[in-house]
Scaffold this active site. Structure first.
Site, PDB file in Angstrom:
ATOM      1  N   ASP A  57      -4.029   2.477  -5.423  1.00  0.00           N
ATOM      2  CA  ASP A  57      -2.789   2.451  -4.783  1.00  0.00           C
ATOM      3  C   ASP A  57      -2.226   1.312  -3.824  1.00  0.00           C
ATOM      4  OD1 ASP A  57      -4.833   3.053  -2.813  1.00  0.00           O
ATOM      5  OD2 ASP A  57      -3.707   4.615  -1.800  1.00  0.00           O
ATOM      6  N   GLU A  58      -3.144   0.127  -3.934  1.00  0.00           N
ATOM      7  CA  GLU A  58      -2.778  -1.207  -3.014  1.00  0.00           C
ATOM      8  C   GLU A  58      -2.805  -2.487  -4.130  1.00  0.00           C
ATOM      9  OE1 GLU A  58      -5.306  -1.993   0.292  1.00  0.00           O
ATOM     10  OE2 GLU A  58      -7.163  -0.872  -0.936  1.00  0.00           O
ATOM     11  N   ASP A  79       0.909  -1.206  -0.024  1.00  0.00           N
ATOM     12  CA  ASP A  79      -0.016  -0.057  -0.094  1.00  0.00           C
ATOM     13  C   ASP A  79       0.832   1.147  -0.055  1.00  0.00           C
ATOM     14  OD1 ASP A  79      -2.290   1.579   0.138  1.00  0.00           O
ATOM     15  OD2 ASP A  79      -2.756   1.122   1.984  1.00  0.00           O
TER      16      ASP A  79
END
EC number: 2.7.7.7
Length: 436
Positions: free
Chosen positions: A105-106, A11
């Site tokens: 974003d992960e 993340d």
């Protein structure tokens, strides 16, 4: 639970802010807030320096200014964030056997069995360093036996950290943590648990399953499993080319531009509803037209990740204007949204008011309850009938009933002949569904 599983959760640390710091290094070490600059704006992301003052995502910008007057507000650019996300995804895709892009974003990575060839922790650490070196963006990861535990581990070692929790240590790691650290616990559920006296994950884990089901239903059982470190959800292979689209063939060919734009608006509205229902965002829109001579042309545009009606309708109209170069009749028009990822719309990045976001949510609730056609764009609704003088013909139920009896099934038959919009979801293997 498979004790041998090796699941990595990666993340980005304050992703949007990190991208802004990469663009402007002078902001490093300062309280930076993305979005929320207007009076009615909402904080999209904030640096850890700003979080020390109590600022957090989804907070009204006005409140953020009061908590941290010295904060530097930055206007977000979703296009930059999308490009940075693609950079990271490409690095991961080149180095791992199986990964899932959970959001912009992960990522989840399944390294099960790979520890026979090299240590998973060592590999994960090297991958993290590669991402940091090649992109200049900070990233944290957690390594454990399933997706839930690895995600909690990541959150605990942020910012810019890494940690492994093997199976024998899972319960000892989870037990002392606050119950809100479990993914999937919202404000309403947290309030309910607080009323029960549940503050720590250990307390939740010790509640009998039948009691959790009685209080919170199936969701309660899911939370009980997570509190005990149990999660059977697999890492879903990431496919960049998933798409959702819609097209219609006209009963009679047309070159009515206003009609085409109205149809495009209706199509996009239905598709964005489907996106939000599936908690998806799109990064590419394609418009297709087919002329009366069966010549088919398409044009697409890469866009920042979004599921907003207004933004995508404008893009669809722009693409149609570029496509429709010949003064010929059209027989087909279609729209496709592709490059889908899981995620939610980031408030404030398109200068869209909070009221508009609230409107989308309200419309989606109505559609969920009454059907997808219960709320539609006014531009695609047929106007009221008018007489020869231009006056609106008032609805007369008795007259309408008599008319239906005299005309029999003729009108219904003609109605069924009208063009239907076909909606399809296309993955590696296409499947199709139909909507009236």
């Amino acid at each position: 639970m498979d004790k041998e599983k090796q699941i990595i959760h990666m993340d980005q640390d304050a992703f949007f802010v990190s991208v802004e710091l990469r663009k402007n290094p002078k902001l490093i070490g300062k309280p930076v807030i993305v979005g929320g600059n207007s009076d009615r704006g909402v904080v999209t992301s904030c640096s850890y320096e700003a979080r020390k003052f109590g600022v957090h995502a989804a907070m009204p910008g006005r409140m953020a200014k009061q908590l941290c007057p010295q904060a530097i507000f930055v206007r977000g650019n979703m296009d930059d964030y999308s490009k940075a996300s693609h950079e990271i995804t490409e690095i991961i895709a080149d180095r791992v056997p199986l990964f899932e892009k959970a959001s912009i974003d992960e990522h989840y990575i399944d390294m099960t069995g790979m520890d026979k060839f090299f240590g998973c922790m060592k590999f994960s650490s090297e991958l993290r360093q590669t991402i940091i070196k090649e992109t200049g963006l900070p990233i944290s990861f957690g390594l454990s036996v399933n997706k839930t535990v690895s995600k909690i581990v990541t959150n605990e070692c942020k910012p810019n950290g890494e940690k492994e929790i093997p199976f024998p240590e899972v319960r000892d790691f989870l037990n002392p943590l606050a119950v809100h650290k479990i993914p999937g616990i919202g404000d309403a559920t947290l309030k309910k648990l607080s009323e029960m006296g549940v503050r720590k994950i250990q307390t939740l884990a010790e509640i009998p399953q039948d009691l959790m089901f009685k209080i919170l239903g199936q969701h309660g059982l899911g939370l009980w499993q997570k509190a005990n470190g149990i999660d059977f959800s697999p890492v879903v292979p990431y496919r960049e080319r998933k798409s959702i689209g819609t097209q219609t063939t006209f009963e009679s060919d047309s070159m009515d531009i206003s009609k085409m734009k109205a149809i495009l608006s209706g199509m996009v509205t239905n598709l964005t509803y489907e996106l939000r229902s599936q908690q998806k965002l799109t990064a590419c829109i394609t418009v297709t037209i087919r002329y009366s001579n069966f010549e088919t042309v398409t044009q697409q545009s890469r866009i920042p990740y979004t599921a907003l009606d207004s933004f995508l309708i404008t893009k669809a109209h722009d693409l149609f204007k570029k496509l429709y170069a010949k003064r010929m009749l059209l027989r087909l028009i279609g729209v496709k949204l592709s490059h889908l990822v899981s995620g939610f719309e980031q408030i404030g990045l398109y200068h869209t008011s909070e009221e508009e976001y609230d409107l989308y949510q309200a419309m989606d609730k109505v559609r969920n309850h009454y059907g997808i056609e219960s709320v539609v764009k006014a531009c695609i609704v047929k106007g009221p009938e008018r007489d020869e003088n231009g006056k609106v013909i008032k609805y007369n139920p008795r007259k309408n009933k008599f008319k239906n009896h005299t005309e029999g099934e003729t009108e219904n038959t003609e109605e069924r002949k009208k063009s239907r919009i076909r909606t399809f979801i296309n993955a590696e293997l296409g499947t199709a569904t139909k909507l009236d």
